[in-house]
Design a protein around this motif. Structure first.
Motif, short mmCIF file in Angstrom:
data_model
loop_
_atom_site.label_atom_id
_atom_site.label_comp_id
_atom_site.label_asym_id
_atom_site.label_seq_id
_atom_site.Cartn_x
_atom_site.Cartn_y
_atom_site.Cartn_z
N GLN A 1 -10.80 9.70 70.47
CA GLN A 1 -10.45 11.03 69.99
C GLN A 1 -9.74 10.99 68.64
N ILE A 2 -9.40 9.80 68.15
CA ILE A 2 -8.80 9.68 66.83
C ILE A 2 -9.95 9.53 65.84
N PRO A 3 -10.14 10.51 64.99
CA PRO A 3 -11.32 10.49 64.13
C PRO A 3 -11.45 9.24 63.27
N LEU A 4 -10.37 8.76 62.70
CA LEU A 4 -10.47 7.61 61.80
C LEU A 4 -10.73 6.30 62.54
N ALA A 5 -10.74 6.33 63.87
CA ALA A 5 -11.11 5.13 64.62
C ALA A 5 -12.62 4.92 64.59
N SER A 6 -13.37 5.92 64.18
CA SER A 6 -14.82 5.83 64.10
C SER A 6 -15.23 5.31 62.72
N LYS A 7 -16.10 4.32 62.72
CA LYS A 7 -16.57 3.74 61.47
C LYS A 7 -17.28 4.77 60.61
N HIS A 8 -18.05 5.66 61.25
CA HIS A 8 -18.79 6.68 60.51
C HIS A 8 -17.84 7.64 59.78
N VAL A 9 -16.77 8.02 60.43
CA VAL A 9 -15.81 8.94 59.81
C VAL A 9 -15.13 8.25 58.63
N ARG A 10 -14.75 6.97 58.82
CA ARG A 10 -14.10 6.25 57.72
C ARG A 10 -15.03 6.11 56.52
N LEU A 11 -16.30 5.81 56.78
CA LEU A 11 -17.25 5.70 55.68
C LEU A 11 -17.46 7.04 54.98
N ASN A 12 -17.49 8.11 55.75
CA ASN A 12 -17.63 9.44 55.17
C ASN A 12 -16.43 9.76 54.27
N GLU A 13 -15.23 9.48 54.73
CA GLU A 13 -14.03 9.72 53.93
C GLU A 13 -14.01 8.86 52.67
N LEU A 14 -14.39 7.59 52.81
CA LEU A 14 -14.44 6.71 51.64
C LEU A 14 -15.49 7.20 50.64
N SER A 15 -16.59 7.72 51.16
CA SER A 15 -17.63 8.27 50.29
C SER A 15 -17.10 9.46 49.49
N LYS A 16 -16.37 10.35 50.14
CA LYS A 16 -15.77 11.49 49.44
C LYS A 16 -14.81 11.01 48.35
N MET A 17 -13.99 10.00 48.69
CA MET A 17 -13.04 9.47 47.71
C MET A 17 -13.77 8.85 46.53
N TYR A 18 -14.86 8.15 46.80
CA TYR A 18 -15.63 7.52 45.73
C TYR A 18 -16.16 8.56 44.76
N TYR A 19 -16.79 9.61 45.29
CA TYR A 19 -17.36 10.64 44.41
C TYR A 19 -16.27 11.39 43.65
N SER A 20 -15.13 11.56 44.27
CA SER A 20 -14.01 12.20 43.58
C SER A 20 -13.51 11.32 42.43
N ALA A 21 -13.43 10.01 42.68
CA ALA A 21 -12.98 9.09 41.63
C ALA A 21 -13.99 9.04 40.49
N ARG A 22 -15.28 9.07 40.81
CA ARG A 22 -16.32 9.06 39.77
C ARG A 22 -16.26 10.34 38.94
N LYS A 23 -16.01 11.46 39.62
CA LYS A 23 -15.92 12.74 38.92
C LYS A 23 -14.76 12.74 37.93
#
Length: 176
Positions: free
Chosen positions: A76-98
């Motif tokens: 039930q902890i969202p960040l314990a899921s690998k998919h959620v962590r990858l999604n969050e990292l993806s958002k951070m990556y695109y934000s950093a590129r922007k």
């Protein structure tokens, strides 16, 4: 000390059972109920430490039930899921590129690669086809190298040294 209502006590105990620090609980109580408490008051509701040893049976049971539920329900902890962590990292990556922050984007890409590559797990997959030791031995230059494997449950008597009764046989494979 302030006498707290039952629902506030349960709120405090629930946060402590989920491993929140007394300082975090103080600020949560302030935000939720507008009550100023100190850390020593909060510690009275933690039966795992000395100051909470006299907590009532009902509240202790509530604490340990909440702690057990917290530890068992890691899904039930969202960040314990690998998919959620990858999604969050993806958002951070695109934000950093922007923002044209190439250094941060590079670090995030490295983090994503580690996440996908399983560097944060303790699983090791070794088979005949991808044995790192055999790969290393095959890449050596200038000859062959002996690699010893233990064979379990095969023993031989040693006649030269009577103080040693048994030893494990070794099989040597030559890798060229």
């Amino acid at each position: 000390m302030t006498q707290l209502k039952e629902h506030i006590k349960l709120f405090i105990i629930q946060h402590l059972a989920c491993f929140d620090t007394p300082s975090e609980v103080v600020s949560a109580v302030k935000d939720e109920f507008g009550i100023d408490l100190n850390r020593s008051h909060i510690a009275l509701y933690d039966p795992t430490n000395h100051s909470g040893r006299e907590l009532g049976v009902k509240l202790k049971k509530f604490f340990y039930d909440k702690r057990k539920a917290f530890l068992e329900q890691i899904d039930q902890i969202p960040l314990a899921s690998k998919h959620v962590r990858l999604n969050e990292l993806s958002k951070m990556y695109y934000s950093a590129r922007k923002r044209r922050n190439d250094v941060l984007a590079k670090d995030i890409l490295e983090q994503i690669a580690k996440e996908v590559g399983g560097i944060y797990t303790n699983k090791i997959s070794v088979s005949k086809d991808n044995d790192p030791l055999l790969e290393w031995a095959k890449n050596l230059q200038g000859g062959s190298i002996p690699i010893a494997y233990d064979i379990e449950d095969e023993f031989t008597e040693l006649k030269e040294e009577p103080e040693l009764k048994q030893t494990t046989k070794k099989r040597v494979n030559w890798v060229t």
